[in-house]
Write a protein that holds these residues in place. Sequence first.
Motif, PDB file in Angstrom:
ATOM      1  N   PRO A  96       0.788  -1.241   0.000  1.00 35.02           N
ATOM      2  CA  PRO A  96       0.000   0.000   0.000  1.00 35.02           C
ATOM      3  C   PRO A  96       0.814   1.282   0.000  1.00 35.02           C
ATOM      4  O   PRO A  96       0.298   2.346  -0.361  1.00 35.02           O
ATOM      5  N   HIS A  97       2.067   1.206   0.421  1.00 38.34           N
ATOM      6  CA  HIS A  97       2.886   2.409   0.553  1.00 38.34           C
ATOM      7  C   HIS A  97       3.813   2.495  -0.665  1.00 38.34           C
ATOM      8  O   HIS A  97       4.692   1.654  -0.842  1.00 38.34           O
ATOM      9  N   ARG A 123       5.069  -3.024   1.896  1.00 42.31           N
ATOM     10  CA  ARG A 123       4.040  -3.464   2.830  1.00 42.31           C
ATOM     11  C   ARG A 123       4.112  -2.650   4.112  1.00 42.31           C
ATOM     12  O   ARG A 123       3.103  -2.448   4.809  1.00 42.31           O
ATOM     13  N   LEU A 124       5.314  -2.154   4.429  1.00 47.31           N
ATOM     14  CA  LEU A 124       5.561  -1.392   5.649  1.00 47.31           C
ATOM     15  C   LEU A 124       5.489   0.104   5.368  1.00 47.31           C
ATOM     16  O   LEU A 124       5.909   0.564   4.302  1.00 47.31           O
ATOM     17  N   PRO A 125       5.004   0.889   6.307  1.00 50.71           N
ATOM     18  CA  PRO A 125       4.955   2.339   6.091  1.00 50.71           C
ATOM     19  C   PRO A 125       6.357   2.930   6.051  1.00 50.71           C
ATOM     20  O   PRO A 125       7.293   2.407   6.644  1.00 50.71           O
ATOM     21  N   THR A 173      12.534   6.188   4.045  1.00 52.13           N
ATOM     22  CA  THR A 173      12.987   5.706   5.343  1.00 52.13           C
ATOM     23  C   THR A 173      11.904   4.828   5.943  1.00 52.13           C
ATOM     24  O   THR A 173      10.793   5.299   6.222  1.00 52.13           O
ATOM     25  N   LEU A 174      12.230   3.554   6.103  1.00 50.70           N
ATOM     26  CA  LEU A 174      11.323   2.617   6.753  1.00 50.70           C
ATOM     27  C   LEU A 174      11.359   2.868   8.253  1.00 50.70           C
ATOM     28  O   LEU A 174      12.425   3.108   8.820  1.00 50.70           O
ATOM     29  N   GLY A 175      10.210   2.790   8.899  1.00 53.87           N
ATOM     30  CA  GLY A 175      10.134   3.070  10.321  1.00 53.87           C
ATOM     31  C   GLY A 175      10.466   1.866  11.181  1.00 53.87           C
ATOM     32  O   GLY A 175      11.020   0.860  10.719  1.00 53.87           O
ATOM     33  N   ALA A 176      10.113   1.939  12.448  1.00 55.94           N
ATOM     34  CA  ALA A 176      10.421   0.874  13.408  1.00 55.94           C
ATOM     35  C   ALA A 176       9.753  -0.436  13.023  1.00 55.94           C
ATOM     36  O   ALA A 176      10.205  -1.518  13.429  1.00 55.94           O
ATOM     37  N   GLU A 177       8.694  -0.367  12.218  1.00 58.77           N
ATOM     38  CA  GLU A 177       8.012  -1.588  11.785  1.00 58.77           C
ATOM     39  C   GLU A 177       8.940  -2.493  10.985  1.00 58.77           C
ATOM     40  O   GLU A 177       8.710  -3.698  10.859  1.00 58.77           O
ATOM     41  N   ALA A 178      10.016  -1.914  10.414  1.00 59.46           N
ATOM     42  CA  ALA A 178      10.967  -2.702   9.637  1.00 59.46           C
ATOM     43  C   ALA A 178      11.922  -3.492  10.520  1.00 59.46           C
ATOM     44  O   ALA A 178      12.687  -4.323  10.020  1.00 59.46           O
ATOM     45  N   GLY A 179      11.932  -3.220  11.814  1.00 63.72           N
ATOM     46  CA  GLY A 179      12.752  -3.996  12.722  1.00 63.72           C
ATOM     47  C   GLY A 179      13.984  -3.291  13.241  1.00 63.72           C
ATOM     48  O   GLY A 179      14.755  -3.862  14.007  1.00 63.72           O
TER      49      GLY A 179
END
Length: 271
Positions: free
Chosen positions: A55-56, A73-75, A96-102
């Motif tokens: 979605p992003h 898939r990750l914001p 920049t991928l956020g904390a959801e990326a690990g």
Amino acid sequence: MRLIVTSWNINSVRLRIDQVRRFVETVRPDVLCLQETKCPDDRFPLKDIRAMGLPHVAFSGQKGYHGVAIASRLPFSATDVMRFCGKDDARHIAVTLGAEAGAAAGITLHDFYVPAGGDIPDPELNEKFAHKLQFLDEMRAWGRDARPAHGPAILVGDLNVAPLETDVWSHKQLLDVVSHTPVETQALETLRQESGWIDAMRRLRPEPERIYTWWSYRSPDWAAADKGRRLDHVWVSRDLDPALRSVEVFKEARGWERPSDHAPVTAVLEL
């Protein structure tokens, strides 16, 4: 957390949207980075990409040539586009991928499409080759000044250079062929090393293994001849080195109907 990142020169995203869908359904990457989308921004197939569970989406394109896109898939945040050689030709995009990326600090992801350079490896006779060398020089300056690898970061893309002898089907026969000439291979390896990037594929699959990601349309039987080159790359910053688990070329896609001449390259990290 497992993070799956794919880089793919799709050679027209609209023409090959079915191949993109097939690949995403098969591999299920968290982030898909495309090059050579050949699509102006107002014609980008955004709904199709989002329907694939990505979605992003960020993209930078133009009509008929070049173009890059990142679908996730990750914001993500902090979308950025850099221009090189004084040209607005859609060859870079970053998010920049956020904390959801690990990664607590986030991961900056750069997607590049380096100029191919034409057919004649002489900058005085071929302005396309001169453009390519200038582009690599400016990437080197960016790496030195912006220090992009001094933090969690990934650089992917069609860099249009096969740097090692085992990145081409014949080192001897391709030494004077654009993409494997000494001036190009030295430029790419210098900018990578000076900036602190790790060549993820060669980190996990060192020489003498031969690795190719591109096979010419000109070959009547590309699979049997297997005269390939490793033009597509995944680099990671040093702090992501311990997270690397695999980097694979999805060669099967090169044999699909109306394929790109590049195969997808997928890296898996455990963060």
